[in-house]
Design an enzyme around this catalytic site. Structure first.
Site, mmCIF file in Angstrom:
data_model
loop_
_atom_site.group_PDB
_atom_site.id
_atom_site.type_symbol
_atom_site.label_atom_id
_atom_site.label_comp_id
_atom_site.label_asym_id
_atom_site.label_seq_id
_atom_site.Cartn_x
_atom_site.Cartn_y
_atom_site.Cartn_z
ATOM 1 N N VAL A 60 0.879 -1.244 -0.093
ATOM 2 C CA VAL A 60 0.178 0.027 -0.175
ATOM 3 C C VAL A 60 0.608 1.359 0.048
ATOM 4 C CG1 VAL A 60 -0.314 0.427 2.327
ATOM 5 C CG2 VAL A 60 -2.249 0.896 0.968
ATOM 6 N N TYR A 61 2.185 1.214 0.257
ATOM 7 C CA TYR A 61 2.925 2.445 0.313
ATOM 8 C C TYR A 61 2.990 2.971 -1.249
ATOM 9 C CZ TYR A 61 4.392 0.876 5.060
ATOM 10 O OH TYR A 61 4.446 0.602 6.275
ATOM 11 N N SER A 62 2.842 4.323 -1.174
ATOM 12 C CA SER A 62 2.455 4.830 -2.506
ATOM 13 C C SER A 62 1.922 3.970 -3.588
ATOM 14 C CB SER A 62 4.036 5.387 -3.169
ATOM 15 O OG SER A 62 4.546 6.334 -2.187
ATOM 16 N N ILE A 63 0.889 3.335 -3.071
ATOM 17 C CA ILE A 63 0.030 2.183 -3.763
ATOM 18 C C ILE A 63 0.932 1.480 -4.755
ATOM 19 C CG2 ILE A 63 -1.947 2.004 -5.172
ATOM 20 C CD1 ILE A 63 -2.434 3.177 -2.687
#
Length: 327
Positions: A60-63
């Protein structure tokens, strides 16, 4: 750099883990302070030069952009077997019914997506980012076991949850002969010590490695509480939520960190991190760095050994807090 076994495994990880939430694409996701690849690469180079071999990210980090960046940088700077890559699954990746969570469908889909982004055949540590109340834990645990047996992950870990939930999961894994959680990534720092009550003793008892997140309270322990907020502090919605209801006692803790740091002639960040490093059961705090000094302070903290008097001074003002960081 010292290296410790992660829990009861034979996997050796550096005493510090570089967290990659700060690296990716500021245009993707909800963190405008994220550094792009050109700005991020010097942090990876310095970390690797200092002996850090452990890198933690999440889908999910920076998608997904954080995983993509980490994959490219690792390929450029190291061979795959020289590093330990950890990533996580659970959070929303797509606006659709099965775009989040820990169902078998989500896990099987997301591990493959993470591997593509990371440009690797396997991750060393695959972690559930949070507890999924909409999915039976048995379904999640069997899917994770199958991910390991398929060779897509070497080990599995968990992140912030109640101790009873973690023990339930460990018990189900044991009863079924499924791959066991070897690590717990939880919220721990001088401003939030509720994990000392149950989770940390449980991890020590079960031989689970502890890799705490936000060991410096997202920067709040690195500066006076009266200081003007930084762009990161103001725009970090998660941090605001975690520490919005700061107690008066929290300010006293921050003041004590400053007092010990001044006596030592070191930075506040070094003192805050040294306290986490000395906590029994902690393997490798996950550090964030968006400025060179952040990383240098983290590395310097490895040489700081707090006295019992200093520990007492730092811990004395703490008051109980409500549970924070589980969602």
């Amino acid at each position: 750099m010292d290296y410790l076994n992660l829990g009861r495994t034979g996997l050796k990880v550096s005493r510090l883990c570089l967290g990659c939430m700060s690296y990716g694409d500021p245009a993707r996701g909800s963190h405008p302070w994220v550094l792009d690849e050109a700005a991020s690469e010097p942090f990876f180079r310095r970390a690797i030069d200092a002996g850090i071999n452990f890198f933690d990210t999440a889908n999910v980090y920076s998608i997904g952009a954080s995983e993509e960046l980490l994959g490219r940088v690792v390929k450029k700077l190291r061979t795959r077997d020289q590093v330990v890559i950890a990533t996580k699954v659970c959070s929303t990746m797509r606006d659709e019914p099965n775009g989040a969570g820990l169902s078998r469908k989500a896990i099987m889909s997301e591990i493959d997506a993470s591997l593509r982004r990371l440009q690797t055949d396997y991750v060393d540590l695959y972690q559930i980012h949070r507890w999924d109340y909409a999915t039976p834990i048995e379904e999640t645990l069997e899917a994770l076991h199958d991910v390991v047996k398929a060779g897509k992950a070497r080990y599995i870990g968990a992140s912030s949850m109640a101790a009873w939930q973690f023990m339930k999961a460990l018990g189900i894994q044991r009863a079924n002969g499924w791959t066991r959680f070897v690590s717990m990534q939880n919220h721990l720092n001088l401003l939030y010590r509720e994990e000392e009550r149950e989770m940390l003793p449980l991890c020590r008892l079960e031989g689970v490695g502890v890799i705490p997140w936000s060991p410096q309270a997202r920067g709040r322990l690195t500066r006076p509480w009266q200081a003007q907020p930084t762009h990161r502090l103001e725009s970090d919605a998660v941090g605001v939520r975690l520490y919005a209801k700061a107690e008066v006692a929290d300010r006293s803790v921050i003041d004590r960190v400053g007092e010990v740091a001044q006596r030592r002639g070191v930075s506040r960040g070094q003192i805050a991190l040294a306290w986490v490093l000395r906590t029994p059961g902690v393997t490798a705090p996950i550090i964030g760095a968006t400025q060179p000094q952040h990383l240098e302070d983290a590395l310097a903290s490895l040489s700081v050994t707090l006295t019992e008097e200093e520990v007492k001074l730092l811990e004395e003002p703490y008051v109980p807090h409500g549970v924070s960081g589980f969602v």
